[in-house]
Design a protein around this motif. Structure first.
Motif, mmCIF file in Angstrom:
data_model
loop_
_atom_site.group_PDB
_atom_site.id
_atom_site.type_symbol
_atom_site.label_atom_id
_atom_site.label_comp_id
_atom_site.label_asym_id
_atom_site.label_seq_id
_atom_site.Cartn_x
_atom_site.Cartn_y
_atom_site.Cartn_z
ATOM 1 N N ASN A 72 -2.052 53.249 23.567
ATOM 2 C CA ASN A 72 -3.113 53.793 22.712
ATOM 3 C C ASN A 72 -2.967 55.306 22.566
ATOM 4 N N PHE A 73 -3.886 55.895 21.825
ATOM 5 C CA PHE A 73 -3.685 57.272 21.354
ATOM 6 C C PHE A 73 -3.976 58.350 22.413
ATOM 7 N N SER A 74 -4.629 57.996 23.516
ATOM 8 C CA SER A 74 -5.172 59.027 24.413
ATOM 9 C C SER A 74 -4.090 59.965 24.950
ATOM 10 N N SER A 75 -4.376 61.275 24.879
ATOM 11 C CA SER A 75 -3.397 62.277 25.322
ATOM 12 C C SER A 75 -3.633 62.704 26.771
ATOM 13 N N GLY A 76 -4.873 62.495 27.247
ATOM 14 C CA GLY A 76 -5.236 62.960 28.590
ATOM 15 C C GLY A 76 -5.849 64.356 28.591
ATOM 16 N N THR A 77 -6.082 64.913 27.404
ATOM 17 C CA THR A 77 -6.684 66.254 27.327
ATOM 18 C C THR A 77 -8.071 66.282 27.978
ATOM 19 N N ARG A 78 -8.875 65.266 27.658
ATOM 20 C CA ARG A 78 -10.243 65.249 28.202
ATOM 21 C C ARG A 78 -10.236 65.233 29.724
ATOM 22 N N GLY A 79 -9.406 64.362 30.290
ATOM 23 C CA GLY A 79 -9.370 64.250 31.753
ATOM 24 C C GLY A 79 -8.862 65.533 32.397
ATOM 25 N N ALA A 81 -10.372 57.777 31.106
ATOM 26 C CA ALA A 81 -9.142 57.115 30.648
ATOM 27 C C ALA A 81 -9.470 56.114 29.537
ATOM 28 N N ALA A 82 -8.514 55.944 28.631
ATOM 29 C CA ALA A 82 -8.681 54.957 27.560
ATOM 30 C C ALA A 82 -7.979 53.678 28.010
ATOM 31 N N VAL A 83 -8.762 52.751 28.520
ATOM 32 C CA VAL A 83 -8.198 51.570 29.180
ATOM 33 C C VAL A 83 -8.139 50.401 28.200
ATOM 34 N N SER A 84 -6.984 49.781 28.133
ATOM 35 C CA SER A 84 -6.813 48.682 27.176
ATOM 36 C C SER A 84 -7.781 47.537 27.474
ATOM 37 N N SER A 139 -19.158 56.516 32.539
ATOM 38 C CA SER A 139 -18.071 55.962 31.722
ATOM 39 C C SER A 139 -18.070 56.646 30.361
ATOM 40 N N PHE A 140 -16.944 56.610 29.687
ATOM 41 C CA PHE A 140 -16.854 57.120 28.312
ATOM 42 C C PHE A 140 -16.741 55.932 27.371
ATOM 43 N N LYS A 141 -17.261 56.111 26.175
ATOM 44 C CA LYS A 141 -17.138 55.037 25.176
ATOM 45 C C LYS A 141 -16.626 55.654 23.891
ATOM 46 N N LEU A 142 -15.519 55.140 23.415
ATOM 47 C CA LEU A 142 -14.952 55.639 22.163
ATOM 48 C C LEU A 142 -15.183 54.615 21.062
ATOM 49 N N GLU A 143 -15.707 55.075 19.934
ATOM 50 C CA GLU A 143 -15.851 54.195 18.769
ATOM 51 C C GLU A 143 -15.336 54.920 17.537
ATOM 52 N N ILE A 151 -13.936 63.871 18.589
ATOM 53 C CA ILE A 151 -13.935 63.865 20.068
ATOM 54 C C ILE A 151 -13.861 65.256 20.682
ATOM 55 N N ARG A 152 -13.324 66.233 19.970
ATOM 56 C CA ARG A 152 -13.172 67.585 20.557
ATOM 57 C C ARG A 152 -14.388 68.481 20.323
ATOM 58 N N VAL A 153 -15.360 68.003 19.558
ATOM 59 C CA VAL A 153 -16.495 68.889 19.244
ATOM 60 C C VAL A 153 -17.866 68.302 19.555
HETATM 61 O O1 PAZ Z 1 -7.362 61.626 26.299
HETATM 62 P P1 PAZ Z 1 -7.931 62.290 25.072
HETATM 63 O O2 PAZ Z 1 -8.509 63.638 25.365
HETATM 64 O O3 PAZ Z 1 -6.932 62.320 23.952
HETATM 65 O O4 PAZ Z 1 -9.139 61.348 24.542
HETATM 66 C C1 PAZ Z 1 -10.292 61.189 25.344
HETATM 67 C C2 PAZ Z 1 -10.935 59.806 25.115
HETATM 68 C C3 PAZ Z 1 -11.379 59.682 23.678
HETATM 69 C C4 PAZ Z 1 -9.903 58.729 25.441
HETATM 70 C C5 PAZ Z 1 -12.172 59.691 26.067
HETATM 71 O O5 PAZ Z 1 -13.111 60.622 25.719
HETATM 72 C C6 PAZ Z 1 -12.801 58.295 25.990
HETATM 73 O O6 PAZ Z 1 -13.627 58.031 25.166
HETATM 74 N N1 PAZ Z 1 -12.393 57.383 26.885
HETATM 75 C C7 PAZ Z 1 -12.891 56.009 26.918
HETATM 76 C C8 PAZ Z 1 -12.274 55.213 25.831
HETATM 77 C C9 PAZ Z 1 -12.818 53.789 25.802
HETATM 78 O O7 PAZ Z 1 -12.305 52.978 26.573
HETATM 79 O O8 PAZ Z 1 -13.768 53.497 25.041
#
Ligand code: PAZ
Length: 347
Positions: free
Chosen positions: A102-109, A217-220, A267-271, A301-303
C-alpha cells in the motif's frame, strides 16, 4: 495458546460470563449469546492466524530487545509509547518475489516518534523496512551535501542556510542516542507486523502498564493464508493470474482486550470518502472499545485529522501560519494525544 478461556452460563442461558486469563491481565466480560459466538469466532480467527503463520526471523532477539528497553525505562520512571509505522506487504509466494503493498511512506510514524521523544517519552518504533525514519528524514542528500565545506586540513564542516536545521536535528538525535530513547524494530510483511505487534503490546502491558500504543501503520485488511500460497515464484506460463485474498482477523480486538489491557490505545483510520470517515471511526471505537481514533482523508493527510473519542469529536488542522513556520501536523497530533492521555489518567 497464550490465553485460557473459561465460560459459565447464567440460569436463563442467555448471559454468559467469559474469563479470558492470560499470564498478566485477567479480564472478565459479560456478554449475550450472540456476542459470545461472535467473540469466539474472532478469537479463533487470530489464534488460527498465529498457529498457521511462522514467526518472523530473529523474533526471539527482537522480543529480548523489547523487554530490555521496557525494563530500562520503567526503572527510570520514563513514559513509554509504541508507535507503528509504514505499510505491510502481503506476499503472493512463500519464497516471496511478488507482494501486494500500500501507499504508506511511514512519514506519520517517523514524525510522531520525534515529537513523542521531544515530550520526554521513550519510543518503540515498530516500522516497515526502508520506510521514512525519525531524524534521517530531515537530511535530504542534496541539501546536506550542498552545506558541506572543506577546510585546508581536509576536515568537513557544515555551513550555510541549512546548517542550523541540521544542527538542531543532530542535537535531538544525539540526546535520543545518549538517553537510549528509541528502539527500532522492523517488519516487512503483514504476518511479521502482527507477530511483533502482539509481542510489543504484551511486553509493554507487563513491564510498563501505563503506556500508549499509537497505531499509525497502514495494515492490510487482506492476505493469502500460508497454506494457499505457492512455495516458489508464480510463473507466467499458466496465463493470467487470479488470486483470492482472505480477510485478516481484526487484531485490534485481542490487542485491546487481551494483549494490551493496560495500555492507552490510539488507532488511525484512513478513508477516501469524506462521508465515511466519522462513521467508520465511531464504529471502530464501539467495536474495539479502545480510547481514541484519529481519522484522516487521503488527499489531506498532511494538513488535517479528526480526533474521535466516545465523548467527543474534533478536527485538528494546520493553519496557514503553521505551514509558513514549517509546523507539521504530527506535532499537533502528538500534543493532543498527550493531553487526552493525561486527562484520561487523572480520571
Ligand atoms: O505513512 P504515511 O505518513 O504516508 O501515511 C499515514 C497513514 C495515512 C497511513 C496513517 O495516518 C493512517 O491513517 N494509518 C491507518 C491506516 C488504516 O489502516 O486505516
Amino acid at each position: 495458546v497464550n490465553s485460557l478461556l473459561f465460560m459459565g452460563s447464567s440460569s436463563d442461558n442467555v448471559l454468559y460470563v467469559i474469563y479470558i486469563v492470560n499470564l498478566h491481565s485477567p479480564v472478565s466480560l459479560e456478554v449475550t449469546e450472540k456476542a459470545l459466538v461472535c467473540h469466539l469466532q474472532e478469537v479463533m480467527g487470530w489464534e488460527k492466524f498465529f498457529q498457521e503463520t511462522p514467526e518472523p526471523v530473529n523474533f526471539k532477539d527482537k522480543c529480548i530487545s523489547l523487554e530490555q528497553f521496557c525494563q530500562f525505562h520503567k526503572s527510570r520512571e520514563r513514559q513509554l509509547v509504541l508507535v507503528t509505522s509504514g505499510g505491510t506487504t502481503v506476499p503472493l509466494e512463500r519464497n516471496t518475489v511478488r507482494f501486494v503493498d500500500n501507499f504508506s511512506s511511514g512519514t506519520r510514524g517517523a514524525a510522531t516518534t520525534e515529537y513523542f521523544i521531544a515530550l520526554g517519552y521513550a519510543v518503540i518504533f515498530l516500522n516497515r523496512e526502508k520506510s521514512v525514519q525519525p531524524f534521517e528524514r530531515h537530511l535530504n542528500t542534496e541539501s546536506l551535501f550542498g552545506s558541506i565545506t572543506e577546510d585546508s586540513d581536509g576536515n568537513l564542516c557544515i555551513t550555510g542556510p541549512n546548517s542550523q536545521k541540521i544542527k538542531s536535528v543532530y542535537n535531538q538525535y544525539k540526546e535520543t542516542k545518549t538517553k537510549n530513547l528509541l528502539l527500532k524494530i522492523t517488519f516487512l510483511s503483514l504476518p511479521e507486523y502482527l507477530w511483533l505487534l502482539r509481542a510489543a503490546s504484551q511486553t509493554l502491558n507487563t513491564h510498563a502498564p501505563e503506556s500508549l500504543a499509537v497505531l499509525a501503520a497502514a495494515v492490510s485488511d487482506f492476505f493469502i493464508p500460508q497454506d494457499d500460497m505457492t512455495e516458489h515464484k508464480i510463473q507466467s506460463g499458466g496465463g493470467p493470474l487470479s488470486v483470492t485474498l482472505q480477510i485478516v482477523p481484526k487484531m485490534l480486538k485481542p490487542l485491546v482486550s487481551i494483549w494490551g489491557t493496560n495500555l492507552y490505545i490510539v488507532s488511525f483510520k484512513l478513508e477516501t470518502d469524506p462521508n465515511q470517515l466519522q462513521k467508520k471511526a465511531r464504529e471502530a471505537l464501539e467495536r474495539y472499545k479502545h480510547h481514541l481514533v484519529v481519522g484522516n482523508l487521503l488527499p489531506t493527510i498532511r494538513v488535517c485529522v479528526t480526533f474521535v473519542t466516545r465523548e467527543s469529536e474534533e478536527d485538528v488542522k494546520l493553519t496557514e501560519e503553521n505551514r509558513q513556520n514549517g509546523v507539521e501536523i504530527e506535532k499537533l497530533i502528538v500534543e493532543k494525544i498527550h493531553s487526552l492521555y493525561k486527562t484520561y489518567l487523572k480520571h
